[in-house]
Design an enzyme around this catalytic site. Structure first.
Site, mmCIF file in Angstrom:
data_model
loop_
_atom_site.group_PDB
_atom_site.id
_atom_site.type_symbol
_atom_site.label_atom_id
_atom_site.label_comp_id
_atom_site.label_asym_id
_atom_site.label_seq_id
_atom_site.Cartn_x
_atom_site.Cartn_y
_atom_site.Cartn_z
ATOM 1 N N GLY A 100 -8.529 18.789 -17.103
ATOM 2 C CA GLY A 100 -9.077 17.565 -17.677
ATOM 3 C C GLY A 100 -8.057 16.846 -18.557
ATOM 4 N N GLU A 103 -6.135 14.859 -16.224
ATOM 5 C CA GLU A 103 -6.989 13.752 -15.755
ATOM 6 C C GLU A 103 -7.098 12.669 -16.823
ATOM 7 O OE1 GLU A 103 -9.994 16.713 -14.742
ATOM 8 O OE2 GLU A 103 -10.153 15.796 -12.754
HETATM 9 C C1 3H9 Z 1 -11.103 21.481 -16.374
HETATM 10 O O1 3H9 Z 1 -10.327 20.864 -17.037
HETATM 11 C C2 3H9 Z 1 -12.202 20.865 -15.555
HETATM 12 C C3 3H9 Z 1 -12.053 19.379 -15.386
HETATM 13 O O2 3H9 Z 1 -11.193 19.059 -14.319
HETATM 14 C C4 3H9 Z 1 -13.340 18.708 -15.027
HETATM 15 C C5 3H9 Z 1 -14.504 18.873 -15.884
HETATM 16 C C6 3H9 Z 1 -15.653 17.931 -15.502
HETATM 17 N N1 3H9 Z 1 -10.799 26.069 -22.671
HETATM 18 O O3 3H9 Z 1 -3.533 31.105 -22.679
HETATM 19 P P1 3H9 Z 1 -3.369 31.248 -24.125
HETATM 20 C C7 3H9 Z 1 -7.902 29.515 -25.095
HETATM 21 S S1 3H9 Z 1 -11.061 23.163 -16.300
HETATM 22 C C8 3H9 Z 1 -11.137 26.968 -23.592
HETATM 23 O O4 3H9 Z 1 -3.312 32.615 -24.691
HETATM 24 P P2 3H9 Z 1 -0.763 30.088 -23.945
HETATM 25 C C9 3H9 Z 1 -7.577 30.898 -24.572
HETATM 26 O O5 3H9 Z 1 -8.722 31.538 -24.089
HETATM 27 C C10 3H9 Z 1 -9.769 23.615 -17.396
HETATM 28 N N2 3H9 Z 1 -10.256 27.840 -24.139
HETATM 29 O O6 3H9 Z 1 -2.122 30.409 -24.681
HETATM 30 C C11 3H9 Z 1 -7.005 31.552 -25.791
HETATM 31 O O7 3H9 Z 1 -8.090 31.908 -26.619
HETATM 32 P P3 3H9 Z 1 -8.001 33.195 -27.573
HETATM 33 C C12 3H9 Z 1 -8.447 23.428 -16.771
HETATM 34 C C13 3H9 Z 1 -9.003 27.778 -23.714
HETATM 35 O O8 3H9 Z 1 0.039 29.346 -24.930
HETATM 36 C C14 3H9 Z 1 -6.256 30.417 -26.483
HETATM 37 O O9 3H9 Z 1 -6.825 29.218 -25.969
HETATM 38 N N3 3H9 Z 1 -7.423 23.916 -17.662
HETATM 39 C C15 3H9 Z 1 -8.592 26.861 -22.760
HETATM 40 O O10 3H9 Z 1 -0.198 31.320 -23.328
HETATM 41 C C16 3H9 Z 1 -4.771 30.412 -26.203
HETATM 42 O O11 3H9 Z 1 -4.576 30.444 -24.781
HETATM 43 C C17 3H9 Z 1 -6.876 25.123 -17.510
HETATM 44 O O12 3H9 Z 1 -7.167 25.866 -16.597
HETATM 45 C C18 3H9 Z 1 -9.554 25.968 -22.227
HETATM 46 N N4 3H9 Z 1 -9.236 25.055 -21.326
HETATM 47 O O13 3H9 Z 1 -1.148 29.140 -22.731
HETATM 48 C C19 3H9 Z 1 -5.849 25.525 -18.534
HETATM 49 N N5 3H9 Z 1 -7.274 27.048 -22.528
HETATM 50 O O14 3H9 Z 1 -6.884 32.908 -28.530
HETATM 51 C C20 3H9 Z 1 -6.198 26.861 -19.095
HETATM 52 C C21 3H9 Z 1 -6.886 28.039 -23.344
HETATM 53 O O15 3H9 Z 1 -9.346 33.299 -28.183
HETATM 54 N N6 3H9 Z 1 -5.294 27.272 -20.151
HETATM 55 N N7 3H9 Z 1 -7.920 28.491 -24.063
HETATM 56 O O16 3H9 Z 1 -7.675 34.349 -26.647
HETATM 57 C C22 3H9 Z 1 -4.051 27.762 -19.897
HETATM 58 O O17 3H9 Z 1 -3.580 27.804 -18.784
HETATM 59 C C23 3H9 Z 1 -3.264 28.281 -21.061
HETATM 60 O O18 3H9 Z 1 -4.178 28.601 -22.073
HETATM 61 C C24 3H9 Z 1 -2.237 27.271 -21.641
HETATM 62 C C25 3H9 Z 1 -1.654 27.857 -22.964
HETATM 63 C C26 3H9 Z 1 -1.114 27.100 -20.631
HETATM 64 C C27 3H9 Z 1 -2.881 25.960 -21.967
#
Ligand code: 3H9
Length: 719
Positions: A100, A103
């Site tokens: 998102g 997006e």
């Molecule tokens: C979406 O966007 C759908 C839309 O298209 C449409 C909707 C209608 N949400 O990975 P890390 C948390 S779907 C909630 O260790 P890094 C993670 O759990 C989404 N929490 O850090 C962790 O929590 P905790 C599409 C999230 O630096 C903390 O943040 N987006 C989210 O190694 C740190 O994360 C993705 O798939 C989230 N979206 O990596 C991206 N993201 O500290 C998913 C992270 O409690 N995220 N958390 O364990 C990632 O790929 C990696 O977190 C990122 C940072 C690369 C951003």
């Protein structure tokens, strides 16, 4: 959740403030909506810049909110309104723009990106699709083939690649936000219509159907049975064949089919399980966030076999100096050449120079006096390993950490022969160690929290998913493998073939069926372990019935296969036949078929038709049942840890979530009922007897997997 400022007297700067990744939670969406409304209505504001706090633009929708009902403003109309606004909006992307977040950037009229930022639409990895217009806007911006590739793989791309693809307008090494403000001021006078991506016509290749068909085939081959990438392809087709207003509806319909699917739940569970796994904790109260790891600058590896070589490569490519030790000159030379070749190929693939200057090869343990950490990777023989550890105790300085790569031997017994049991820990890599992501960090009862923290953090530095586990034979992964393998061979006795069992498991989603996997790993290893544990050989009581050992059912077919010199791929024959030793093309072998028929007739076994459902239930429920016992025994702290081990070390399909999550998806009551049924049919197989924890969870109303811990914590922990 979003800070609003007026800068340079006419630019509204909207900063997303939802650490750690500025996810688009309902509160953030609400704050963006309010800020945009304010900016569009304020006559002083001529342009808008959107950025994220702490050097991160936005990590996408808040995945944690997916489990509950939608609250706050929905994303699609919010983003559509930003794009349709009459004031130029510039995205200042630092860190990440994912899902998102990407997006959101696509509806901005311009995108300025810091050179270190990464962009992408990883929704497919969460079992969904980019449903805030991503599947409709990206193809319009960069064309169908490139958009399909990014959306169906979920790959992150660099700022440079985004520029090349035409996704972003400028890449900068400066502060992206400051540059975006300057950019916004210059954009004020320019027309916006051509900057609204949803209004663009999708550049459509002449052979659209053929292209979509080819990608569909590719996706089906790569991700068997996975729904989300196929839905992504359909959504992209809509972008090519429909106007935006219709395409966005199609995107939303497809999202609805995925959103509540078991696959989406499993994949989102995997996302959080992977992050939970690093958060180890000991009964003493020491844990990941209160134990400081030591800094590791130099390491030594003992043994340059397949595992040792992979470990050397894993360490050297993250900048750690490595001394590699072998016992004979010839082995040292072979190992050295292999390591250098592996490092050079790896460096070439990553476009960097190989760190060969970090390597030293030696025949002498004396050279290890000053290293920070040693990883022993010699042959799986306790006596040999003990000798190595005794020697290391004498040679290495008192502060050196001593680690073993054993795949199942007693880590504490090794610690006991050293002068520093608190500095001994297991680091169980998976083969090939420079490729496989899993690392089991095996905590002995005497391993100090600093030692565990160091092994876990070293794993992370090497790019591994590290899981802390307790010390017992086989730890978590290999301990669970035994009942799984046993069921597969019992099914052979009862009438199945290796290819039938493998097909059922591969159709379920495993990267490889159990027999193909065993052929790859080598059948002689298990044979040797069975000999050493007295299951075969002179120690076996001759009065034992042939299909019974140590008071339980035993299948001697794997031993018979090994007796014929069939050790798997490396000998060109195993459960399958291969074109040559080392070949990978597995073909069913009539000799195995004969062997099975002769075996059944010798023991008077009437073969029966076995359904795929029985194969899956017996193999996977036996696997999960052992997982429940591991939780009871305190060898793993959480079901998530077990699942992560099976996802990253044993090819369990991610869209199944791992054995424990799969059991919860099937329903614990059903798992219990089926185990009881199979145990009744096979009372001489203790692994099929439902574990007390499984019964307890069912009695407590089968809570979701995330809550199991509450029912386990009173039990004994080996961590
Ligand atoms: C979406 O966007 C759908 C839309 O298209 C449409 C909707 C209608 N949400 O990975 P890390 C948390 S779907 C909630 O260790 P890094 C993670 O759990 C989404 N929490 O850090 C962790 O929590 P905790 C599409 C999230 O630096 C903390 O943040 N987006 C989210 O190694 C740190 O994360 C993705 O798939 C989230 N979206 O990596 C991206 N993201 O500290 C998913 C992270 O409690 N995220 N958390 O364990 C990632 O790929 C990696 O977190 C990122 C940072 C690369 C951003």
């Amino acid at each position: 959740m979003a800070r609003y400022e007026l800068v340079k007297r006419s630019v509204a700067l909207i900063t997303l403030t939802n650490p750690p990744v500025n996810a688009l939670s309902s509160a953030v969406r609400h704050a963006i909506a309010k800020s945009m409304e304010h900016a569009l209505n304020d006559p002083k504001v001529k342009a808008v810049v959107i950025c994220g706090e702490n050097g991160r633009f936005c990590g996408g929708a808040d995945i944690r909110e997916f489990a509950g009902p939608l609250r706050g403003p929905p994303l699609v109309p919010l983003l559509d309104a930003i794009e349709a606004g009459e004031k130029p909006v510039v995205a200042a992307i630092e860190g990440v723009a994912l899902g998102g977040g990407f997006e959101l950037a696509l509806v901005c009229h311009y995108r300025i990106v810091h050179f270190k930022a990464r962009l992408g639409l990883p929704e497919v990895t969460l079992g969904i699709l980019p449903a805030a217009g991503g599947t409709q806007r990206l193809p319009r911006l960069i064309g169908i083939p490139a958009a399909l590739e990014l959306i169906t793989t979920g790959r992150h791309i660099s700022a440079q690649e985004a520029l090349k693809l035409g996704i972003v307008d400028q890449v900068t090494e400066q502060n992206a936000c400051e540059l975006a403000v300057e950019f916004a001021l210059r954009a004020v006078a320019k027309p916006l219509s051509s900057r609204r991506v949803s209004m663009l016509t999708t550049p459509c290749p002449p052979d659209l159907d053929a292209l979509l068909e080819a990608v569909t085939m590719q996706v089906k081959r790569k991700a068997r049975g996975v729904m989300a990438p196929l839905a992504c392809i359909q959504a992209v087709r809509a972008a090519a064949t429909m106007p935006y207003s219709k395409g966005i509806k199609r995107e939303s319909e497809l999202m609805a089919t995925l959103f509540n699917s078991g696959q989406a739940r499993a994949l989102q569970y995997c996302f959080f399980a992977q992050r939970t796994a690093g958060k180890w904790t000991l009964p003493s109260g020491a844990q990941w966030n209160n134990s400081k790891p030591r800094e590791i600058r130099s390491a030594a590896i003992i043994g340059l076999g397949t595992m040792g070589r992979g470990i050397v490569v894993s360490l050297a490519r993250v900048g750690i100096s490595v001394i590699a030790v072998e016992s004979e000159k010839k082995l040292l030379e072979t190992g050295k050449q292999m390591v250098i070749g592996m490092l050079e190929r790896d460096a070439k693939r990553r476009g960097v120079s190989a760190s060969l200057n970090l390597l030293k090869f030696t025949l002498s343990l004396q050279d290890l006096k000053d290293v920070d950490l040693v990883i022993e990777a010699v042959f799986e023989d306790m006596a040999l390993k003990k000798r190595v550890f005794q020697e290391l105790s004498k040679v290495c300085r008192p502060a050196t950490l001593l680690c073993t790569n054993t795949s199942g031997l007693d880590v504490d017994a090794l610690a006991g022969v050293t002068d520093r049991p608190h500095l001994v820990v297991g680091m169980h890599f998976f083969s090939p160690a420079h490729v496989m992501k899993l690392l089991e960090v095996v905590c002995g009862p005497r391993s100090s929290s600093e030692t565990i923290a160091t092994a876990m953090s070293l794993g992370k530095r090497m790019g591994k998913v590290s899981v802390a586990v307790g010390n017992c034979p086989g730890f978590v992964g290999n301990r669970m493998l035994k009942p799984y393998l046993d069921q597969a061979t019992f099914l052979l006795e009862e009438g199945a073939t290796p290819e039938q069992i493998d097909k059922a498991l591969e159709d379920f989603g495993f990267a490889m069926g159990v027999f193909r996997m065993s052929d790859l790993a080598g059948l002689d290893v298990g044979w040797r372990v069975r000999k050493e544990s007295g299951l075969i050989g002179p120690d076996v009581d001759p009065k034992n019935p042939p299909r019974r050992r140590q008071g339980r059912r035993y299948c001697p077919i794997p031993d018979m296969v090994c007796e014929q010199g069939r050790f798997g791929q490396k000998t060109g024959r195993g459960w399958y036949m291969y074109d040559k030793p080392g070949g990978t093309n597995a073909k069913p072998d009539p000799l195995i078929q004969n062997l099975l028929e002769m075996y059944r007739s010798r023991y008077g076994i009437q073969p029966r038709n076995i359904s795929d459902q029985e194969i899956i239930e017996r193999c996977l429920f036996a696997l999960a049942n052992e997982g429940f016992r591991i939780l009871e025994d305190g060898i793993a702290a959480r079901p998530e840890d077990i699942d992560v081990i099976y996802l990253f070390g044993y090819g369990f399909p991610r869209h199944g979530g791992g054995p424990m999550f799969y059991a919860s998806m099937v329903g614990l009551e059903r798992v219990l009922e089926r185990l009881e049924h199979y145990h009744q049919a096979h009372p001489d197989v203790p692994h099929l007897e439902p574990s007390p924890l499984l019964k307890k969870l069912v009695a407590c109303g089968s809570p979701p997997v995330q809550k199991w811990r509450e029912h386990i914590k009173t039990m004994h922990s080996h961590l």
